[in-house]
Enzyme design. Structure first.
Site, PDB file in Angstrom:
ATOM      1  N   GLY A   1       0.942  -1.189  -0.061  1.00 48.29           N
ATOM      2  CA  GLY A   1      -0.022  -0.049   0.035  1.00 48.29           C
ATOM      3  C   GLY A   1       0.858   1.439  -0.030  1.00 48.29           C
ATOM      4  CG  ASN A   2      -0.349   4.793  -1.466  1.00 49.15           C
ATOM      5  OD1 ASN A   2      -1.054   5.319  -0.792  1.00 49.15           O
ATOM      6  ND2 ASN A   2      -0.928   4.059  -2.602  1.00 49.15           N
TER       7      ASN A   2
END
Ligand code: C5P
Length: 423
Positions: A214-215
Protein backbone atom coordinates in the site's frame (compact mmCIF):
# COMPACT_ATOMS: atom_id res chain seq x y z
CA UNK A 1 -32.26 40.93 1.67
CA UNK A 2 -32.40 37.77 -0.41
CA UNK A 3 -35.43 35.50 -0.20
CA UNK A 4 -33.81 32.12 0.47
CA UNK A 5 -31.39 31.22 3.24
CA UNK A 6 -28.15 33.16 2.88
CA UNK A 7 -24.64 31.69 2.82
CA UNK A 8 -24.35 31.80 6.60
CA UNK A 9 -27.54 29.92 7.43
CA UNK A 10 -26.72 27.09 9.82
CA UNK A 11 -22.96 27.75 9.70
CA UNK A 12 -20.98 27.42 12.92
CA UNK A 13 -18.93 30.58 13.38
CA UNK A 14 -16.55 31.11 16.30
CA UNK A 15 -15.87 34.75 17.11
CA UNK A 16 -12.59 35.17 19.00
CA UNK A 17 -12.37 38.45 20.89
CA UNK A 18 -9.09 39.86 22.19
CA UNK A 19 -8.31 42.74 24.51
CA UNK A 20 -8.86 45.94 22.59
CA UNK A 21 -11.25 48.79 23.27
CA UNK A 22 -12.84 47.73 19.96
CA UNK A 23 -14.07 44.55 21.72
CA UNK A 24 -17.47 46.24 22.07
CA UNK A 25 -17.80 46.13 18.25
CA UNK A 26 -17.63 42.34 18.44
CA UNK A 27 -21.06 42.54 20.07
CA UNK A 28 -22.51 44.05 16.87
CA UNK A 29 -20.62 41.50 14.78
CA UNK A 30 -22.11 38.61 16.74
CA UNK A 31 -25.59 40.07 16.24
CA UNK A 32 -25.05 40.53 12.50
CA UNK A 33 -23.81 36.93 12.14
CA UNK A 34 -26.81 35.65 14.08
CA UNK A 35 -29.20 37.75 11.98
CA UNK A 36 -27.80 35.94 8.93
CA UNK A 37 -28.58 32.57 10.50
CA UNK A 38 -25.12 31.61 11.77
CA UNK A 39 -24.74 29.68 15.02
CA UNK A 40 -22.19 31.75 16.92
CA UNK A 41 -19.87 30.75 19.74
CA UNK A 42 -17.67 33.33 21.39
CA UNK A 43 -14.18 32.79 22.78
CA UNK A 44 -12.40 35.54 24.68
CA UNK A 45 -8.90 36.25 25.86
CA UNK A 46 -8.55 37.25 29.52
CA UNK A 47 -7.82 40.84 28.47
CA UNK A 48 -10.98 40.94 26.35
CA UNK A 49 -13.10 40.11 29.40
CA UNK A 50 -11.91 43.40 30.95
CA UNK A 51 -13.52 45.36 28.09
CA UNK A 52 -16.75 43.38 27.64
CA UNK A 53 -18.20 40.90 30.12
CA UNK A 54 -18.59 37.31 28.91
CA UNK A 55 -22.19 37.56 30.12
CA UNK A 56 -22.94 40.01 27.31
CA UNK A 57 -21.94 37.45 24.68
CA UNK A 58 -23.50 34.54 26.57
CA UNK A 59 -26.82 36.42 26.74
CA UNK A 60 -26.71 37.20 23.03
CA UNK A 61 -25.71 33.75 21.83
CA UNK A 62 -27.46 31.67 24.53
CA UNK A 63 -24.28 29.61 24.55
CA UNK A 64 -21.42 29.38 27.02
CA UNK A 65 -18.53 31.74 26.34
CA UNK A 66 -15.12 30.13 26.29
CA UNK A 67 -12.54 32.19 28.13
CA UNK A 68 -10.49 29.44 29.69
CA UNK A 69 -8.27 27.04 27.78
CA UNK A 70 -8.63 24.46 30.54
CA UNK A 71 -12.42 24.41 30.40
CA UNK A 72 -14.34 21.19 29.83
CA UNK A 73 -17.80 21.24 28.29
CA UNK A 74 -20.88 19.47 29.68
CA UNK A 75 -19.68 16.10 28.30
CA UNK A 76 -16.25 16.56 29.91
CA UNK A 77 -14.68 17.16 26.49
CA UNK A 78 -11.96 19.75 26.05
CA UNK A 79 -14.13 22.67 25.00
CA UNK A 80 -11.69 24.50 22.73
CA UNK A 81 -10.92 21.32 20.76
CA UNK A 82 -14.63 20.57 20.36
CA UNK A 83 -15.31 24.10 19.13
CA UNK A 84 -12.30 24.05 16.81
CA UNK A 85 -13.62 20.90 15.16
CA UNK A 86 -17.21 22.10 14.92
CA UNK A 87 -16.36 25.51 13.46
CA UNK A 88 -17.05 26.29 9.81
CA UNK A 89 -15.22 29.60 10.18
CA UNK A 90 -13.28 31.45 12.85
CA UNK A 91 -13.34 35.24 13.05
CA UNK A 92 -10.86 36.99 15.29
CA UNK A 93 -12.24 40.47 15.85
CA UNK A 94 -10.78 42.58 17.23
CA UNK A 95 -7.33 41.02 16.88
CA UNK A 96 -4.71 42.86 18.93
CA UNK A 97 -1.03 43.14 18.02
CA UNK A 98 -0.37 40.64 20.79
CA UNK A 99 -2.87 38.14 19.39
CA UNK A 100 -1.35 38.44 15.89
CA UNK A 101 2.09 37.81 17.38
CA UNK A 102 0.93 34.76 19.30
CA UNK A 103 -0.83 33.29 16.27
CA UNK A 104 2.17 33.89 14.02
CA UNK A 105 4.45 32.24 16.55
CA UNK A 106 2.10 29.35 17.29
CA UNK A 107 1.74 30.28 20.96
CA UNK A 108 -1.51 28.93 22.33
CA UNK A 109 -1.87 30.27 25.83
CA UNK A 110 -5.58 31.04 25.82
CA UNK A 111 -8.92 29.89 24.44
CA UNK A 112 -8.79 32.13 21.34
CA UNK A 113 -5.35 31.09 20.13
CA UNK A 114 -6.02 27.45 21.06
CA UNK A 115 -9.17 27.32 18.91
CA UNK A 116 -7.54 29.08 15.95
CA UNK A 117 -4.53 26.78 16.11
CA UNK A 118 -6.48 23.53 16.59
CA UNK A 119 -9.02 24.15 13.83
CA UNK A 120 -8.81 23.43 10.10
CA UNK A 121 -11.60 25.94 9.41
CA UNK A 122 -10.79 29.16 7.55
CA UNK A 123 -9.65 31.98 9.85
CA UNK A 124 -10.43 35.66 9.34
CA UNK A 125 -8.51 38.22 11.38
CA UNK A 126 -9.67 41.78 11.82
CA UNK A 127 -6.85 43.68 13.55
CA UNK A 128 -7.42 46.70 15.77
CA UNK A 129 -4.67 48.70 17.41
CA UNK A 130 -2.82 51.96 17.62
CA UNK A 131 -1.35 53.20 14.30
CA UNK A 132 2.21 52.88 15.55
CA UNK A 133 1.64 49.25 16.53
CA UNK A 134 -0.03 48.42 13.22
CA UNK A 135 2.78 49.86 11.13
CA UNK A 136 5.54 48.37 13.29
CA UNK A 137 7.63 45.87 11.29
CA UNK A 138 6.96 43.15 13.87
CA UNK A 139 3.19 43.46 13.36
CA UNK A 140 3.52 43.64 9.58
CA UNK A 141 5.74 40.57 9.62
CA UNK A 142 3.23 38.72 11.78
CA UNK A 143 0.38 39.66 9.44
CA UNK A 144 2.43 38.45 6.46
CA UNK A 145 3.05 35.14 8.27
CA UNK A 146 -0.66 34.74 8.97
CA UNK A 147 -1.44 35.35 5.29
CA UNK A 148 1.03 32.60 4.46
CA UNK A 149 -0.94 30.30 6.76
CA UNK A 150 -3.94 31.11 4.55
CA UNK A 151 -5.62 33.43 7.06
CA UNK A 152 -7.75 36.19 5.55
CA UNK A 153 -7.10 39.68 6.87
CA UNK A 154 -9.77 42.36 7.03
CA UNK A 155 -7.54 45.41 7.03
CA UNK A 156 -8.01 48.01 9.76
CA UNK A 157 -9.34 51.40 8.73
CA UNK A 158 -8.07 54.93 9.06
CA UNK A 159 -10.00 56.91 11.64
CA UNK A 160 -10.06 58.14 15.18
CA UNK A 161 -8.24 55.79 17.52
CA UNK A 162 -8.73 55.17 21.22
CA UNK A 163 -5.78 57.46 21.93
CA UNK A 164 -7.72 60.34 20.42
CA UNK A 165 -5.27 60.50 17.53
CA UNK A 166 -6.29 59.82 13.96
CA UNK A 167 -4.49 57.12 12.02
CA UNK A 168 -4.66 53.60 10.70
CA UNK A 169 -5.59 50.84 13.11
CA UNK A 170 -9.32 51.18 13.70
CA UNK A 171 -11.17 47.87 13.57
CA UNK A 172 -13.02 47.49 10.27
CA UNK A 173 -16.75 48.07 10.62
CA UNK A 174 -18.65 44.94 11.73
CA UNK A 175 -20.49 45.00 8.38
CA UNK A 176 -17.15 44.71 6.54
CA UNK A 177 -16.10 41.78 8.72
CA UNK A 178 -19.49 40.16 8.14
CA UNK A 179 -19.04 40.54 4.39
CA UNK A 180 -15.68 38.75 4.57
CA UNK A 181 -17.31 35.85 6.44
CA UNK A 182 -20.16 35.67 3.93
CA UNK A 183 -17.72 35.63 1.02
CA UNK A 184 -16.20 32.43 2.45
CA UNK A 185 -19.43 30.59 1.88
CA UNK A 186 -21.21 32.30 -0.94
CA UNK A 187 -19.47 30.52 -3.77
CA UNK A 188 -21.69 27.59 -2.81
CA UNK A 189 -23.83 26.74 -5.79
CA UNK A 190 -21.40 27.23 -8.67
CA UNK A 191 -21.24 23.45 -9.24
CA UNK A 192 -25.03 23.07 -9.05
CA UNK A 193 -26.34 20.54 -11.54
CA UNK A 194 -22.96 18.87 -12.10
CA UNK A 195 -22.03 15.31 -11.25
CA UNK A 196 -18.53 15.25 -9.85
CA UNK A 197 -16.56 12.06 -9.22
CA UNK A 198 -13.54 12.22 -6.91
CA UNK A 199 -11.25 9.28 -6.22
CA UNK A 200 -9.43 9.43 -2.90
CA UNK A 201 -7.09 7.51 -0.64
CA UNK A 202 -4.56 4.84 -1.44
CA UNK A 203 -4.94 1.39 -2.93
CA UNK A 204 -3.93 -1.85 -1.21
CA UNK A 205 -2.71 -4.71 -3.37
CA UNK A 206 -3.06 -8.04 -1.52
CA UNK A 207 -0.08 -10.33 -1.03
CA UNK A 208 -1.94 -12.88 1.08
CA UNK A 209 -5.08 -12.85 3.27
CA UNK A 210 -3.52 -10.43 5.75
CA UNK A 211 -0.84 -8.47 3.93
CA UNK A 212 -0.85 -5.91 1.18
CA UNK A 213 1.36 -3.47 -0.67
CA UNK A 214 0.00 0.00 0.00
CA UNK A 215 0.98 3.61 0.39
CA UNK A 216 0.70 6.37 2.96
CA UNK A 217 -2.09 8.33 1.26
CA UNK A 218 -4.60 9.53 3.88
CA UNK A 219 -7.36 10.55 1.46
CA UNK A 220 -7.52 13.99 3.11
CA UNK A 221 -7.09 15.91 -0.16
CA UNK A 222 -9.72 13.83 -1.95
CA UNK A 223 -12.12 14.11 0.98
CA UNK A 224 -11.65 17.90 1.05
CA UNK A 225 -12.38 18.02 -2.70
CA UNK A 226 -15.51 15.90 -2.30
CA UNK A 227 -16.72 17.98 0.63
CA UNK A 228 -16.18 21.35 -1.04
CA UNK A 229 -17.79 20.15 -4.30
CA UNK A 230 -20.80 19.04 -2.24
CA UNK A 231 -20.94 22.46 -0.56
CA UNK A 232 -20.93 24.11 -3.97
CA UNK A 233 -23.98 22.18 -5.03
CA UNK A 234 -22.50 19.25 -7.03
CA UNK A 235 -23.81 15.71 -6.79
CA UNK A 236 -20.66 13.96 -5.62
CA UNK A 237 -19.52 10.37 -5.93
CA UNK A 238 -16.40 9.52 -3.98
CA UNK A 239 -14.50 6.42 -5.00
CA UNK A 240 -12.70 5.63 -1.80
CA UNK A 241 -9.53 3.61 -1.50
CA UNK A 242 -7.97 3.05 1.93
CA UNK A 243 -8.75 6.22 3.85
CA UNK A 244 -7.39 7.66 7.08
CA UNK A 245 -10.36 10.05 7.34
CA UNK A 246 -14.12 9.55 7.29
CA UNK A 247 -15.72 10.40 3.94
CA UNK A 248 -17.82 13.56 4.12
CA UNK A 249 -21.55 13.27 4.70
CA UNK A 250 -23.87 13.77 1.77
CA UNK A 251 -21.69 12.19 -0.90
CA UNK A 252 -22.17 8.77 -2.48
CA UNK A 253 -19.26 6.57 -1.42
CA UNK A 254 -18.07 3.61 -3.50
CA UNK A 255 -15.40 1.55 -1.74
CA UNK A 256 -12.58 0.37 -3.98
CA UNK A 257 -9.41 -0.61 -2.21
CA UNK A 258 -7.44 -2.29 -5.01
CA UNK A 259 -6.39 -0.71 -8.31
CA UNK A 260 -8.57 -3.26 -10.16
CA UNK A 261 -11.71 -2.51 -8.16
CA UNK A 262 -10.99 1.21 -8.40
CA UNK A 263 -10.66 0.87 -12.15
CA UNK A 264 -14.04 -0.84 -12.35
CA UNK A 265 -15.68 1.80 -10.16
CA UNK A 266 -14.13 4.70 -12.09
CA UNK A 267 -14.99 3.25 -15.51
CA UNK A 268 -18.58 2.73 -14.36
CA UNK A 269 -18.89 6.25 -12.94
CA UNK A 270 -16.93 8.23 -15.55
CA UNK A 271 -19.42 8.21 -18.46
CA UNK A 272 -22.06 9.76 -16.19
CA UNK A 273 -19.69 12.31 -14.66
CA UNK A 274 -19.18 15.89 -15.77
CA UNK A 275 -15.88 16.16 -13.94
CA UNK A 276 -13.56 13.42 -12.67
CA UNK A 277 -10.78 14.26 -10.24
CA UNK A 278 -8.35 11.38 -9.71
CA UNK A 279 -6.85 12.31 -6.35
CA UNK A 280 -6.32 8.67 -5.32
CA UNK A 281 -2.82 7.28 -4.97
CA UNK A 282 -3.19 4.21 -7.16
CA UNK A 283 -0.47 1.58 -6.82
CA UNK A 284 1.49 1.31 -10.04
CA UNK A 285 2.19 -2.39 -9.41
CA UNK A 286 0.38 -5.31 -7.80
CA UNK A 287 1.63 -8.79 -6.81
CA UNK A 288 1.14 -11.13 -9.76
CA UNK A 289 -0.66 -13.56 -7.44
CA UNK A 290 -2.13 -13.15 -4.00
CA UNK A 291 -1.42 -16.23 -1.93
CA UNK A 292 -4.59 -17.96 -0.65
CA UNK A 293 -2.79 -18.77 2.58
CA UNK A 294 -0.76 -16.55 4.83
CA UNK A 295 2.83 -16.59 3.58
CA UNK A 296 5.02 -18.32 6.19
CA UNK A 297 8.51 -17.42 7.24
CA UNK A 298 10.91 -19.97 5.74
CA UNK A 299 14.34 -18.49 6.45
CA UNK A 300 14.78 -18.03 2.69
CA UNK A 301 14.49 -14.75 0.77
CA UNK A 302 11.00 -14.13 -0.51
CA UNK A 303 10.57 -13.14 -4.15
CA UNK A 304 7.39 -11.35 -5.09
CA UNK A 305 6.62 -10.75 -8.73
CA UNK A 306 4.92 -7.44 -9.36
CA UNK A 307 2.91 -6.69 -12.47
CA UNK A 308 1.84 -3.22 -13.65
CA UNK A 309 -1.64 -2.01 -12.75
CA UNK A 310 -3.88 -0.41 -15.35
CA UNK A 311 -3.44 3.37 -15.57
CA UNK A 312 -7.01 4.26 -14.75
CA UNK A 313 -6.98 7.95 -15.50
CA UNK A 314 -5.20 7.36 -18.81
CA UNK A 315 -7.97 4.94 -19.80
CA UNK A 316 -10.57 7.59 -19.02
CA UNK A 317 -8.48 10.04 -21.06
CA UNK A 318 -8.96 7.78 -24.06
CA UNK A 319 -12.71 7.54 -23.74
CA UNK A 320 -14.73 8.84 -26.69
CA UNK A 321 -15.29 12.58 -26.37
CA UNK A 322 -19.03 12.22 -25.94
CA UNK A 323 -18.60 10.30 -22.67
CA UNK A 324 -15.23 11.49 -21.42
CA UNK A 325 -15.59 13.75 -18.37
CA UNK A 326 -13.50 16.86 -17.81
CA UNK A 327 -10.43 15.20 -16.38
CA UNK A 328 -8.08 16.22 -13.58
CA UNK A 329 -5.16 14.11 -12.38
CA UNK A 330 -2.66 14.51 -9.56
CA UNK A 331 1.10 14.23 -9.83
CA UNK A 332 3.20 13.69 -6.73
CA UNK A 333 6.82 14.15 -7.78
CA UNK A 334 10.07 14.06 -5.87
CA UNK A 335 11.82 16.18 -8.52
CA UNK A 336 11.30 18.11 -11.78
CA UNK A 337 7.65 18.77 -10.98
CA UNK A 338 6.94 20.96 -14.00
CA UNK A 339 8.49 18.63 -16.59
CA UNK A 340 6.95 15.48 -15.13
CA UNK A 341 3.52 17.03 -14.61
CA UNK A 342 3.48 18.33 -18.20
CA UNK A 343 4.39 14.87 -19.51
CA UNK A 344 1.63 13.23 -17.45
CA UNK A 345 -0.92 15.78 -18.57
CA UNK A 346 -0.13 14.93 -22.19
CA UNK A 347 0.35 11.16 -21.86
CA UNK A 348 -2.75 10.58 -19.77
CA UNK A 349 -4.98 12.91 -21.84
CA UNK A 350 -5.84 15.19 -18.89
CA UNK A 351 -7.36 18.66 -18.96
CA UNK A 352 -5.53 19.75 -15.80
CA UNK A 353 -2.97 18.22 -13.47
CA UNK A 354 -2.38 19.18 -9.84
CA UNK A 355 1.27 18.76 -8.94
CA UNK A 356 2.93 18.65 -5.58
CA UNK A 357 6.43 17.87 -4.45
CA UNK A 358 6.78 14.91 -2.10
CA UNK A 359 9.71 13.55 -0.15
CA UNK A 360 11.25 16.95 0.71
CA UNK A 361 11.34 18.70 4.07
CA UNK A 362 7.57 19.13 3.83
CA UNK A 363 5.54 15.99 3.15
CA UNK A 364 2.00 16.58 1.91
CA UNK A 365 1.10 12.90 2.37
CA UNK A 366 -1.06 12.61 5.44
CA UNK A 367 -0.66 16.31 6.23
CA UNK A 368 -3.52 18.75 6.76
CA UNK A 369 -1.80 21.18 4.44
CA UNK A 370 -0.61 21.11 0.90
CA UNK A 371 1.27 23.30 -1.53
CA UNK A 372 0.23 22.56 -5.08
CA UNK A 373 0.76 23.96 -8.55
CA UNK A 374 -1.84 23.38 -11.22
CA UNK A 375 -0.74 22.83 -14.79
CA UNK A 376 -2.76 23.07 -17.99
CA UNK A 377 -1.69 22.50 -21.58
CA UNK A 378 -0.12 26.01 -21.58
CA UNK A 379 2.02 25.40 -18.47
CA UNK A 380 1.71 26.30 -14.81
CA UNK A 381 -1.46 28.22 -13.91
CA UNK A 382 -1.09 28.99 -10.22
CA UNK A 383 1.30 30.33 -7.61
CA UNK A 384 -0.37 29.37 -4.35
CA UNK A 385 1.23 29.25 -0.91
CA UNK A 386 1.00 26.32 1.47
CA UNK A 387 -2.65 26.17 2.53
CA UNK A 388 -4.95 23.96 4.58
CA UNK A 389 -6.25 21.21 2.25
CA UNK A 390 -9.78 22.55 2.52
CA UNK A 391 -8.63 25.88 1.12
CA UNK A 392 -6.59 24.15 -1.57
CA UNK A 393 -9.81 22.34 -2.51
CA UNK A 394 -11.77 25.62 -2.66
CA UNK A 395 -9.18 27.18 -4.94
CA UNK A 396 -9.04 24.07 -7.10
CA UNK A 397 -12.81 24.15 -7.62
CA UNK A 398 -12.62 27.88 -8.54
CA UNK A 399 -10.12 26.98 -11.23
CA UNK A 400 -11.67 23.69 -12.36
CA UNK A 401 -15.14 25.29 -12.49
CA UNK A 402 -13.88 28.17 -14.66
CA UNK A 403 -12.00 25.87 -17.01
CA UNK A 404 -14.88 23.45 -17.26
CA UNK A 405 -17.33 26.22 -18.13
CA UNK A 406 -14.93 27.70 -20.70
CA UNK A 407 -14.47 24.27 -22.27
CA UNK A 408 -18.22 23.85 -22.54
CA UNK A 409 -18.94 27.34 -23.79
CA UNK A 410 -16.31 27.68 -26.49
CA UNK A 411 -18.10 25.75 -29.24
CA UNK A 412 -17.99 22.57 -27.23
CA UNK A 413 -14.19 22.26 -27.27
CA UNK A 414 -12.18 21.36 -24.21
CA UNK A 415 -8.82 23.13 -23.70
CA UNK A 416 -7.09 20.33 -25.56
CA UNK A 417 -9.39 20.86 -28.55
CA UNK A 418 -11.60 17.87 -27.79
CA UNK A 419 -15.28 17.94 -28.61
CA UNK A 420 -17.38 18.04 -25.49
CA UNK A 421 -20.68 16.25 -25.27
CA UNK A 422 -22.58 19.12 -23.64
CA UNK A 423 -22.02 21.63 -26.42
O1 C5P B 1 1.75 8.16 -13.03
P1 C5P B 1 1.35 8.61 -11.67
O2 C5P B 1 0.97 7.50 -10.75
O3 C5P B 1 2.28 9.59 -11.02
O4 C5P B 1 0.04 9.47 -11.99
C1 C5P B 1 -0.75 10.06 -11.01
C2 C5P B 1 -2.16 10.26 -11.51
O5 C5P B 1 -2.60 9.12 -12.23
C3 C5P B 1 -3.13 10.42 -10.36
O6 C5P B 1 -4.20 11.23 -10.79
C4 C5P B 1 -3.58 8.97 -10.11
O7 C5P B 1 -4.84 8.93 -9.49
C5 C5P B 1 -3.61 8.42 -11.53
N1 C5P B 1 -3.29 6.98 -11.62
C6 C5P B 1 -4.24 6.11 -12.13
N2 C5P B 1 -3.95 4.78 -12.25
C7 C5P B 1 -2.75 4.30 -11.90
C8 C5P B 1 -1.76 5.18 -11.38
C9 C5P B 1 -2.07 6.51 -11.25
O8 C5P B 1 -5.33 6.56 -12.46
N3 C5P B 1 -2.50 3.01 -12.02
Amino acid sequence: MSDGPGPLAGRRVVVGVSGSIAAYKAVSLVRLLQDRGAVVDVAMTRAATRFVGPLTFASLTHRPVLDDVFELDADQQIAHVELAEAADAIVLAPATANLLGELAAGLVGDAVTAIACASRAPVIVAPAMDAGMWTHPATQRNVATLREFGYLVVEPEVGELASGLTGIGRLAEPSAVLEAVERLFERGGDLEGLHVVVSAGGTREPLDPVRFIGNRSSGKMGAALAETARDRGAAVTMIAGAMGVTPPRGVTVVDATTAQTMREAVMRAAPNADILVMAAAVADFAPARASQRKIKRSGENLQIELVPNPDIVAEVGEMPDDIRPFLIGFAAESQDLEVNAAAKLRDKGLDLIVGNVVGGPFDAIGSDENKVTVFGAEGSLTDWPMLPKRQVAERLWDLIGDRYRTARNTDGSAPGGRRRRRS
